[in-house]
Scaffold this motif. Structure first.
Motif, mmCIF file in Angstrom:
data_model
loop_
_atom_site.group_PDB
_atom_site.id
_atom_site.type_symbol
_atom_site.label_atom_id
_atom_site.label_comp_id
_atom_site.label_asym_id
_atom_site.label_seq_id
_atom_site.Cartn_x
_atom_site.Cartn_y
_atom_site.Cartn_z
ATOM 1 N N MET A 111 -46.216 46.027 13.132
ATOM 2 C CA MET A 111 -46.159 45.557 11.740
ATOM 3 C C MET A 111 -46.777 44.156 11.644
ATOM 4 O O MET A 111 -46.488 43.294 12.475
ATOM 5 N N THR A 112 -47.592 43.937 10.634
ATOM 6 C CA THR A 112 -48.267 42.648 10.477
ATOM 7 C C THR A 112 -47.263 41.577 10.033
ATOM 8 O O THR A 112 -46.246 41.887 9.393
ATOM 9 N N PRO A 113 -47.517 40.291 10.367
ATOM 10 C CA PRO A 113 -46.622 39.215 9.929
ATOM 11 C C PRO A 113 -46.453 39.173 8.407
ATOM 12 O O PRO A 113 -45.358 38.882 7.915
ATOM 13 N N LEU A 114 -47.534 39.467 7.650
ATOM 14 C CA LEU A 114 -47.446 39.436 6.185
ATOM 15 C C LEU A 114 -46.476 40.495 5.680
ATOM 16 O O LEU A 114 -45.612 40.221 4.836
ATOM 17 N N ARG A 115 -46.604 41.728 6.213
ATOM 18 C CA ARG A 115 -45.708 42.807 5.778
ATOM 19 C C ARG A 115 -44.266 42.496 6.171
ATOM 20 O O ARG A 115 -43.332 42.739 5.389
ATOM 21 N N LEU A 116 -44.083 41.953 7.365
ATOM 22 C CA LEU A 116 -42.741 41.571 7.803
ATOM 23 C C LEU A 116 -42.169 40.473 6.907
ATOM 24 O O LEU A 116 -40.978 40.486 6.565
ATOM 25 N N GLY A 117 -43.028 39.546 6.483
ATOM 26 C CA GLY A 117 -42.595 38.493 5.574
ATOM 27 C C GLY A 117 -42.111 39.052 4.246
ATOM 28 O O GLY A 117 -41.089 38.604 3.703
ATOM 29 N N TYR A 118 -42.834 40.042 3.719
ATOM 30 C CA TYR A 118 -42.396 40.676 2.470
ATOM 31 C C TYR A 118 -41.052 41.375 2.647
ATOM 32 O O TYR A 118 -40.175 41.293 1.774
ATOM 33 N N LEU A 119 -40.881 42.063 3.769
ATOM 34 C CA LEU A 119 -39.605 42.751 4.025
ATOM 35 C C LEU A 119 -38.457 41.751 4.108
ATOM 36 O O LEU A 119 -37.379 41.963 3.533
ATOM 37 N N TYR A 120 -38.680 40.637 4.824
ATOM 38 C CA TYR A 120 -37.650 39.604 4.915
ATOM 39 C C TYR A 120 -37.330 39.022 3.534
ATOM 40 O O TYR A 120 -36.161 38.838 3.170
ATOM 41 N N GLY A 121 -38.372 38.710 2.759
ATOM 42 C CA GLY A 121 -38.168 38.106 1.444
ATOM 43 C C GLY A 121 -37.447 39.033 0.486
ATOM 44 O O GLY A 121 -36.494 38.633 -0.201
ATOM 45 N N ILE A 122 -37.887 40.288 0.436
ATOM 46 C CA ILE A 122 -37.238 41.259 -0.449
ATOM 47 C C ILE A 122 -35.793 41.475 -0.022
ATOM 48 O O ILE A 122 -34.882 41.545 -0.862
ATOM 49 N N GLY A 123 -35.558 41.543 1.303
ATOM 50 C CA GLY A 123 -34.188 41.708 1.801
ATOM 51 C C GLY A 123 -33.295 40.552 1.396
ATOM 52 O O GLY A 123 -32.153 40.753 0.947
ATOM 53 N N ALA A 124 -33.804 39.323 1.521
ATOM 54 C CA ALA A 124 -33.011 38.143 1.169
ATOM 55 C C ALA A 124 -32.636 38.151 -0.306
ATOM 56 O O ALA A 124 -31.462 37.972 -0.667
ATOM 57 N N TYR A 125 -33.618 38.372 -1.171
ATOM 58 C CA TYR A 125 -33.344 38.287 -2.612
ATOM 59 C C TYR A 125 -32.553 39.490 -3.127
ATOM 60 O O TYR A 125 -31.794 39.372 -4.093
ATOM 61 N N LEU A 126 -32.693 40.648 -2.477
ATOM 62 C CA LEU A 126 -31.848 41.785 -2.843
ATOM 63 C C LEU A 126 -30.387 41.493 -2.507
ATOM 64 O O LEU A 126 -29.486 41.773 -3.310
ATOM 65 N N LEU A 127 -30.150 40.919 -1.327
ATOM 66 C CA LEU A 127 -28.774 40.578 -0.952
ATOM 67 C C LEU A 127 -28.191 39.550 -1.919
ATOM 68 O O LEU A 127 -27.035 39.665 -2.344
ATOM 69 N N TRP A 128 -28.974 38.526 -2.262
ATOM 70 C CA TRP A 128 -28.491 37.544 -3.235
ATOM 71 C C TRP A 128 -28.276 38.183 -4.606
ATOM 72 O O TRP A 128 -27.342 37.817 -5.325
#
Length: 309
Positions: free
Chosen positions: A1-18
């Motif tokens: 997985m590319t760093p950019l795609r992983l970054g999107y997954l991390y970001g979406i995960g963080a804001y979904l949890l919040w």
């Protein structure tokens, strides 16, 4: 997985949890907002200490203790995040989820305002327009509420101030959260001790599930922050800024559709002005990002040399 795609997954995960946090906080009733805040602080220290111990990264504390200015900055950041957490918990437990969502919608505008007043940054005309529309929105909402939407303003200013303090400190997410929570842990433990002695504590008194929810507040605090840090390290700032609206959109939806909080026409008009300001802000940020990338590409391109004749 590319760093950019992983970054999107991390970001979406963080804001979904919040975004889902109001549902989690509602489950903690009958605990009061201050009791929930105290448990959130204490269990954050425990969770992050275990995490840092597993990573064998406790040694950073020794270096930090030799930096008094950094410790003072951590104290300021700790107070700001405690105010933010406390105001948010109070808003959710007192059935004002819609107003808490408003606070996080206007947060980017408050960040711009702090940039002008504290960092003496110069804004573009479109950024001033976004701030003006945001200010008009606050006036409309104040008329609707019959008062300033102070809870939303406290949330926006405390989180923007916390972001500014964190930017100046430059601590990694886990280490920063551990030290900030540790600063607040003593008064939090004192309050929980007093609550237990007076017989008003709900911890261990309601149900096993309720007790586990209070204990899990540490993980629920730390995990989104760590995901956010992972996203921030991999995504351009403008892309991360677009994702941040996930959380208040979810919170607003929960407030209106699940908790059935009122949304009269005047309040809806105020929110519409906030969204208009955010559209202006986002379009300007995207345009400026593209222009900066084009300029960087032009500067990086080698200058063609004339062919000798």
């Amino acid at each position: 997985m590319t760093p950019l795609r992983l970054g999107y997954l991390y970001g979406i995960g963080a804001y979904l949890l919040w975004g889902f946090f109001p549902l989690y906080l509602k489950l903690m009733r009958p605990a009061g907002s201050v009791e929930i805040l105290a448990h959130r602080i204490v269990w954050s220290v425990v969770f992050v200490a275990l995490l840092l111990g597993a990573m064998r990264n406790i040694g950073f504390l020794r270096a930090l203790l030799r930096r008094p200015r950094a410790l003072a900055g951590i104290g300021i950041a700790a107070v700001l995040i405690a105010v933010n957490w406390g105001a948010y918990i109070y808003g959710v437990t007192s059935d004002r989820v819609v107003e808490t969502a408003l606070g996080y919608f206007i947060n980017p505008l408050v960040v711009m305002l702090l940039g002008v007043t504290v960092l003496h940054e110069r804004l573009r005309a479109t950024q001033w327009a976004a701030l003006g529309i945001g200010g008009l929105a606050v006036v409309v909402l104040a008329v609707d509420y019959g008062r300033l939407p102070y809870l939303a303003l406290v949330l926006a200013f405390s989180f923007a101030g916390y972001g500014l303090a964190k930017k100046r400190l430059g601590l990694p997410a886990a280490e920063g959260l551990f030290v900030e929570s540790a600063v607040l842990a003593l008064p939090a433990l004192a309050y929980l001790g007093w609550l237990g002695a007076s017989g008003d504590a709900t911890f261990g008194q309601v149900s096993i599930g309720h007790t586990l929810l209070l204990v899990s507040a540490g993980a629920a605090t730390a995990i989104p922050l760590l995901l956010f840090a992972g996203a921030a390290n991999r995504l351009p700032l403008t892309n991360l800024g677009m994702i941040q609206y996930l959380a208040p959109i979810l919170q607003l939806g929960f407030g209106v559709l699940i908790f059935h909080e009122p949304m009269p026409p005047a309040r809806l008009a105020g929110f519409a002005l906030v969204w208009a300001a955010l559209i202006v802000f986002t379009v300007d940020a995207l345009h400026n990002s593209r222009r900066t990338r084009r300029a960087a590409t032009t500067m990086a391109s080698p200058t063609p040399h004339p062919i000798p004749r």
